[in-house]
Design an enzyme around this catalytic site. Structure first.
Site, PDB file in Angstrom:
ATOM      1  N   HIS A 192     -20.231  -7.355  21.146  1.00 23.75           N
ATOM      2  CA  HIS A 192     -20.041  -8.645  21.819  1.00 23.75           C
ATOM      3  C   HIS A 192     -20.936  -8.695  23.067  1.00 23.75           C
ATOM      4  O   HIS A 192     -20.863  -7.812  23.930  1.00 23.75           O
ATOM      5  CB  HIS A 192     -18.584  -8.821  22.262  1.00 23.75           C
ATOM      6  CG  HIS A 192     -17.611  -9.040  21.129  1.00 23.75           C
ATOM      7  ND1 HIS A 192     -17.983  -9.231  19.821  1.00 23.75           N
ATOM      8  CD2 HIS A 192     -16.251  -9.138  21.141  1.00 23.75           C
ATOM      9  CE1 HIS A 192     -16.907  -9.421  19.067  1.00 23.75           C
ATOM     10  NE2 HIS A 192     -15.848  -9.362  19.841  1.00 23.75           N
ATOM     11  N   SER A 195     -17.520  -8.931  13.087  1.00 18.48           N
ATOM     12  CA  SER A 195     -16.516  -7.899  12.797  1.00 18.48           C
ATOM     13  C   SER A 195     -15.240  -8.109  13.612  1.00 18.48           C
ATOM     14  O   SER A 195     -14.173  -7.627  13.226  1.00 18.48           O
ATOM     15  CB  SER A 195     -17.081  -6.502  13.059  1.00 18.48           C
ATOM     16  OG  SER A 195     -17.458  -6.378  14.410  1.00 18.48           O
ATOM     17  N   ARG A 242     -18.624 -17.492  18.329  1.00 18.49           N
ATOM     18  CA  ARG A 242     -18.884 -16.509  17.263  1.00 18.49           C
ATOM     19  C   ARG A 242     -20.334 -16.678  16.810  1.00 18.49           C
ATOM     20  O   ARG A 242     -20.775 -17.819  16.557  1.00 18.49           O
ATOM     21  CB  ARG A 242     -17.941 -16.760  16.088  1.00 18.49           C
ATOM     22  CG  ARG A 242     -18.074 -15.765  14.970  1.00 18.49           C
ATOM     23  CD  ARG A 242     -17.359 -14.458  15.202  1.00 18.49           C
ATOM     24  NE  ARG A 242     -15.919 -14.629  15.280  1.00 18.49           N
ATOM     25  CZ  ARG A 242     -15.108 -13.760  15.882  1.00 18.49           C
ATOM     26  NH1 ARG A 242     -15.585 -12.681  16.469  1.00 18.49           N
ATOM     27  NH2 ARG A 242     -13.813 -13.972  15.909  1.00 18.49           N
ATOM     28  N   SER A 246       0.826  -1.220   0.000  1.00 21.87           N
ATOM     29  CA  SER A 246       0.000   0.000   0.000  1.00 21.87           C
ATOM     30  C   SER A 246       0.854   1.261   0.000  1.00 21.87           C
ATOM     31  O   SER A 246       0.347   2.351  -0.335  1.00 21.87           O
ATOM     32  CB  SER A 246      -0.901   0.037   1.236  1.00 21.87           C
ATOM     33  OG  SER A 246      -1.743  -1.082   1.265  1.00 21.87           O
ATOM     34  N   CYS A 260     -11.063  -7.257  22.759  1.00 22.65           N
ATOM     35  CA  CYS A 260     -12.413  -6.682  22.790  1.00 22.65           C
ATOM     36  C   CYS A 260     -13.365  -7.406  23.756  1.00 22.65           C
ATOM     37  O   CYS A 260     -14.196  -6.760  24.408  1.00 22.65           O
ATOM     38  CB  CYS A 260     -13.009  -6.673  21.378  1.00 22.65           C
ATOM     39  SG  CYS A 260     -12.699  -8.176  20.446  1.00 22.65           S
ATOM     40  N   LYS A 273      -7.016 -15.312  26.421  1.00 20.33           N
ATOM     41  CA  LYS A 273      -6.875 -13.850  26.556  1.00 20.33           C
ATOM     42  C   LYS A 273      -7.810 -13.319  27.635  1.00 20.33           C
ATOM     43  O   LYS A 273      -7.409 -12.512  28.472  1.00 20.33           O
ATOM     44  CB  LYS A 273      -7.171 -13.164  25.218  1.00 20.33           C
ATOM     45  CG  LYS A 273      -6.088 -13.358  24.178  1.00 20.33           C
ATOM     46  CD  LYS A 273      -6.486 -12.698  22.859  1.00 20.33           C
ATOM     47  CE  LYS A 273      -5.482 -12.987  21.768  1.00 20.33           C
ATOM     48  NZ  LYS A 273      -5.916 -12.489  20.450  1.00 20.33           N
TER      49      LYS A 273
HETATM   50  N1  LIG Z   1     -11.317  -6.458  13.367  1.00 23.29           N
HETATM   51  C1  LIG Z   1     -11.603  -6.167  14.611  1.00 23.29           C
HETATM   52  O1  LIG Z   1     -12.719  -5.818  14.957  1.00 23.29           O
HETATM   53  C2  LIG Z   1     -10.590  -6.298  15.672  1.00 23.29           C
HETATM   54  C3  LIG Z   1      -9.248  -6.475  15.372  1.00 23.29           C
HETATM   55  N2  LIG Z   1      -8.330  -6.481  16.377  1.00 23.29           N
HETATM   56  C4  LIG Z   1      -6.894  -6.611  16.140  1.00 23.29           C
HETATM   57  O2  LIG Z   1      -6.446  -5.415  15.503  1.00 23.29           O
HETATM   58  C5  LIG Z   1      -5.413  -5.725  14.560  1.00 23.29           C
HETATM   59  C6  LIG Z   1      -5.844  -5.292  13.177  1.00 23.29           C
HETATM   60  O3  LIG Z   1      -7.037  -5.948  12.835  1.00 23.29           O
HETATM   61  P1  LIG Z   1      -7.835  -5.587  11.500  1.00 23.29           P
HETATM   62  O4  LIG Z   1      -7.886  -4.115  11.358  1.00 23.29           O
HETATM   63  O5  LIG Z   1      -9.081  -6.361  11.531  1.00 23.29           O
HETATM   64  O6  LIG Z   1      -6.837  -6.188  10.389  1.00 23.29           O
HETATM   65  P2  LIG Z   1      -6.801  -5.911   8.819  1.00 23.29           P
HETATM   66  O7  LIG Z   1      -6.254  -7.118   8.198  1.00 23.29           O
HETATM   67  O8  LIG Z   1      -8.088  -5.356   8.364  1.00 23.29           O
HETATM   68  O9  LIG Z   1      -5.697  -4.724   8.685  1.00 23.29           O
HETATM   69  C7  LIG Z   1      -4.347  -4.941   8.930  1.00 23.29           C
HETATM   70  C8  LIG Z   1      -3.560  -3.665   8.693  1.00 23.29           C
HETATM   71  O10 LIG Z   1      -2.188  -3.937   8.909  1.00 23.29           O
HETATM   72  C9  LIG Z   1      -1.464  -3.686   7.688  1.00 23.29           C
HETATM   73  N3  LIG Z   1      -0.430  -4.687   7.514  1.00 23.29           N
HETATM   74  C10 LIG Z   1      -0.561  -6.012   7.247  1.00 23.29           C
HETATM   75  N4  LIG Z   1       0.639  -6.606   7.127  1.00 23.29           N
HETATM   76  C11 LIG Z   1       1.555  -5.641   7.316  1.00 23.29           C
HETATM   77  C12 LIG Z   1       2.981  -5.620   7.306  1.00 23.29           C
HETATM   78  N5  LIG Z   1       3.700  -6.734   7.087  1.00 23.29           N
HETATM   79  N6  LIG Z   1       3.603  -4.457   7.528  1.00 23.29           N
HETATM   80  C13 LIG Z   1       2.894  -3.330   7.749  1.00 23.29           C
HETATM   81  N7  LIG Z   1       1.556  -3.278   7.758  1.00 23.29           N
HETATM   82  C14 LIG Z   1       0.890  -4.423   7.550  1.00 23.29           C
HETATM   83  C15 LIG Z   1      -2.488  -3.758   6.580  1.00 23.29           C
HETATM   84  O11 LIG Z   1      -2.039  -3.023   5.462  1.00 23.29           O
HETATM   85  P3  LIG Z   1      -2.445  -3.408   3.922  1.00 23.29           P
HETATM   86  O12 LIG Z   1      -3.832  -2.875   3.722  1.00 23.29           O
HETATM   87  O13 LIG Z   1      -1.424  -2.698   3.112  1.00 23.29           O
HETATM   88  O14 LIG Z   1      -2.370  -4.893   3.827  1.00 23.29           O
HETATM   89  C16 LIG Z   1      -3.679  -3.114   7.277  1.00 23.29           C
HETATM   90  O15 LIG Z   1      -3.517  -1.714   7.317  1.00 23.29           O
HETATM   91  C17 LIG Z   1      -5.173  -7.220  14.678  1.00 23.29           C
HETATM   92  O16 LIG Z   1      -4.117  -7.431  15.587  1.00 23.29           O
HETATM   93  C18 LIG Z   1      -6.487  -7.747  15.226  1.00 23.29           C
HETATM   94  O17 LIG Z   1      -6.307  -8.950  15.892  1.00 23.29           O
HETATM   95  C19 LIG Z   1      -8.764  -6.305  17.648  1.00 23.29           C
HETATM   96  C20 LIG Z   1     -10.063  -6.149  17.975  1.00 23.29           C
HETATM   97  C21 LIG Z   1     -11.079  -6.150  17.001  1.00 23.29           C
HETATM   98  N1  LIG Z   2     -10.493 -12.090  18.579  1.00 25.70           N
HETATM   99  C1  LIG Z   2     -11.383 -10.966  18.647  1.00 25.70           C
HETATM  100  C2  LIG Z   2     -10.829  -9.768  17.937  1.00 25.70           C
HETATM  101  C3  LIG Z   2      -9.336  -9.628  18.052  1.00 25.70           C
HETATM  102  O1  LIG Z   2      -8.695  -9.426  17.079  1.00 25.70           O
HETATM  103  O2  LIG Z   2      -8.830  -9.745  19.270  1.00 25.70           O
HETATM  104  P1  LIG Z   2      -7.321  -9.349  19.681  1.00 25.70           P
HETATM  105  O3  LIG Z   2      -7.289  -7.841  19.763  1.00 25.70           O
HETATM  106  O4  LIG Z   2      -7.093  -9.970  21.014  1.00 25.70           O
HETATM  107  O5  LIG Z   2      -6.404  -9.889  18.629  1.00 25.70           O
HETATM  108  C4  LIG Z   2     -12.719 -11.356  18.035  1.00 25.70           C
HETATM  109  O6  LIG Z   2     -12.683 -12.220  17.212  1.00 25.70           O
HETATM  110  O7  LIG Z   2     -13.766 -10.818  18.303  1.00 25.70           O
END
Ligand SMILES: NC(=O)C1=CN([C@@H]2O[C@H](COP(=O)(O)OP(=O)(O)OC[C@H]3O[C@@H](n4cnc5c(N)ncnc54)[C@H](OP(=O)(O)O)[C@@H]3O)[C@@H](O)[C@H]2O)C=CC1
Ligand SMILES: N[C@@H](CC(=O)OP(=O)(O)O)C(=O)O
Length: 346
Positions: free
Chosen positions: A244, A181, A237, A39, A150, A207
């Site tokens: 949640h 989500s 899920r 990106s 979360c 966790k």
């Molecule tokens: N989805 C959710 O509701 C929740 C998610 N989380 C946690 O938050 C974090 C992000 O989740 P989520 O937003 O869903 O993930 P996504 O896969 O949607 O986004 C990941 C992001 O990280 C970037 N990325 C991926 N690989 C690399 C790399 N090697 N170097 C630099 N940047 C990178 C991606 O960029 P690019 O677009 O360029 O690939 C993108 O911006 C995770 O740790 C997840 O477990 C926690 C709570 C809830």
């Molecule tokens: N595992 C959580 C979201 C998540 O990504 O959690 P964590 O921030 O601990 O990686 C869910 O599925 O609802």
């Protein structure tokens, strides 16, 4: 004065929520966006598949996305919000802290590290001072603070309210009904989840069981002692989009009536931070609430909802709910950023 901030992982599901919350923020101004190498160099609007329920902010859409390295961040940026895959966060967050950046991270790596504060500001703001220990031990000019998972964020404030009212918690059982989500946009396919429930979410139960004890623990200025409460979790899920819902059973050393618990939760104090809701915990008398679709947006998605408080064979029983991508992820990181600012870490 406005603090210049960056978002690491800005194109992702949580990164987009971070942008939605930070763009109108009174204290923070978005000055840098990063993502993966594929990106980097592109306009944000071209590489972020914008899926948040408000329009992409016009100025953000035109910003160039950078690679996730300290060198790519402008010098006037002080605070970074990180929402990277945890395997990536584990590699790249320490170099940012070493380079002097304060990182408020949502990723699960290092949450349980002894010198990393795991913080829900309304619950354990005093743990933030673990950063002094962290800086001594790691020699960082920057700092790393984490928000919990979360599902952990959803039930721990209710336990903290009971503890603050003087109850000694002995055993907690929690069963979750988690929205899709939480697994990210591509996490669970529609064929898997429609007309279904999946009684397994990798590493989630551990966790909830470990992060909760750290959050409820005591920091004496040098060392953090985890709380002695025993926590057992079962995670599921279900086909809701956001929010949640959790069923909780609590046994305390003292007699704990539903009325005591309702009062403790309703009276648990809010904070005077821009993103902290007041009240923090909404207590419903209607036993059919809280419900994800109806109650996840309470307090702009930052409140916890509780209800169905009753006696059971295993002590007190109740249900609680939080918006998983706002209070449980992006909003939690922003709130920690506000706490860092209030406490002079920026
Ligand atoms: N989805 C959710 O509701 C929740 C998610 N989380 C946690 O938050 C974090 C992000 O989740 P989520 O937003 O869903 O993930 P996504 O896969 O949607 O986004 C990941 C992001 O990280 C970037 N990325 C991926 N690989 C690399 C790399 N090697 N170097 C630099 N940047 C990178 C991606 O960029 P690019 O677009 O360029 O690939 C993108 O911006 C995770 O740790 C997840 O477990 C926690 C709570 C809830
Ligand atoms: N595992 C959580 C979201 C998540 O990504 O959690 P964590 O921030 O601990 O990686 C869910 O599925 O609802």
């Amino acid at each position: 004065m406005t603090v210049q901030v960056g978002v690491l992982g800005a194109t992702g599901a949580v990164g987009q929520r971070l942008i939605q919350l930070l763009e109108p923020h009174p204290d923070f101004e978005i000055a840098a966006l990063t993502a993966s190498d594929s990106s980097a160099g592109h306009a944000y609007r071209d590489v972020a598949k914008w899926r948040v329920d408000t329009p992409i902010p016009a100025e953000i859409a035109e910003m160039t996305v950078h690679a996730t390295t300290p060198e790519a961040i402008p010098d006037d940026v002080d605070l970074l919000f990180s929402s990277l895959p945890s395997s990536v966060g584990a590699k790249v967050e320490p170099p940012f802290c070493e380079a002097g950046y304060v990182v408020s991270s949502n990723s699960s790596n290092s949450r349980m590290a002894e010198d990393v504060p795991l913080v829900i500001p309304e619950v354990n703001a005093e743990h933030l001072d673990l950063l002094e220990v962290q800086r001594d031990e790691r020699g960082w000019d920057g700092a790393l603070v984490k928000n919990p998972n979360c599902s952990t964020i959803t039930f721990v404030p209710t336990l903290a309210a009971l503890a603050a009212a003087g109850f000694t918690l002995e055993e907690v059982h929690v069963a979750t009904l988690q929205a899709v989500s939480g697994a990210g946009y591509d996490g669970v396919s529609s064929m898997e989840i429609i007309d279904n429930a999946i009684p397994h979410i990798g590493s989630e139960e551990e966790k909830l069981e470990t992060e909760s004890r750290k959050l409820l623990g005591t920091f004496d200025g040098a060392e953090l002692t985890h709380d002695g409460v025993e926590v057992a979790a079962s995670c599921n899920r279900i086909p809701t989009l956001d929010g949640h819902l959790e069923n909780v059973w609590v046994e305390a050393e003292e007699e704990l009536t539903p009325a005591d618990a309702a009062d403790a939760m309703a009276e648990f104090p809010a904070l005077d931070l821009p993103s902290s809701p007041d009240p923090l915990i909404h207590v419903f008398e209607d036993p059919s609430r809280p419900q994800p679709r109806l109650d996840r947006n309470l307090g702009d998605g930052m409140a916890i909802a509780a209800g169905g408080i009753r006696e059971s064979t295993f002590g007190l029983q109740y249900n609680c709910l939080a918006h998983n991508t706002i209070r449980g992820a992006a909003g939690a990181s922003v709130l920690n950023g506000e706490l860092l600012l209030e406490n002079g870490y920026l």
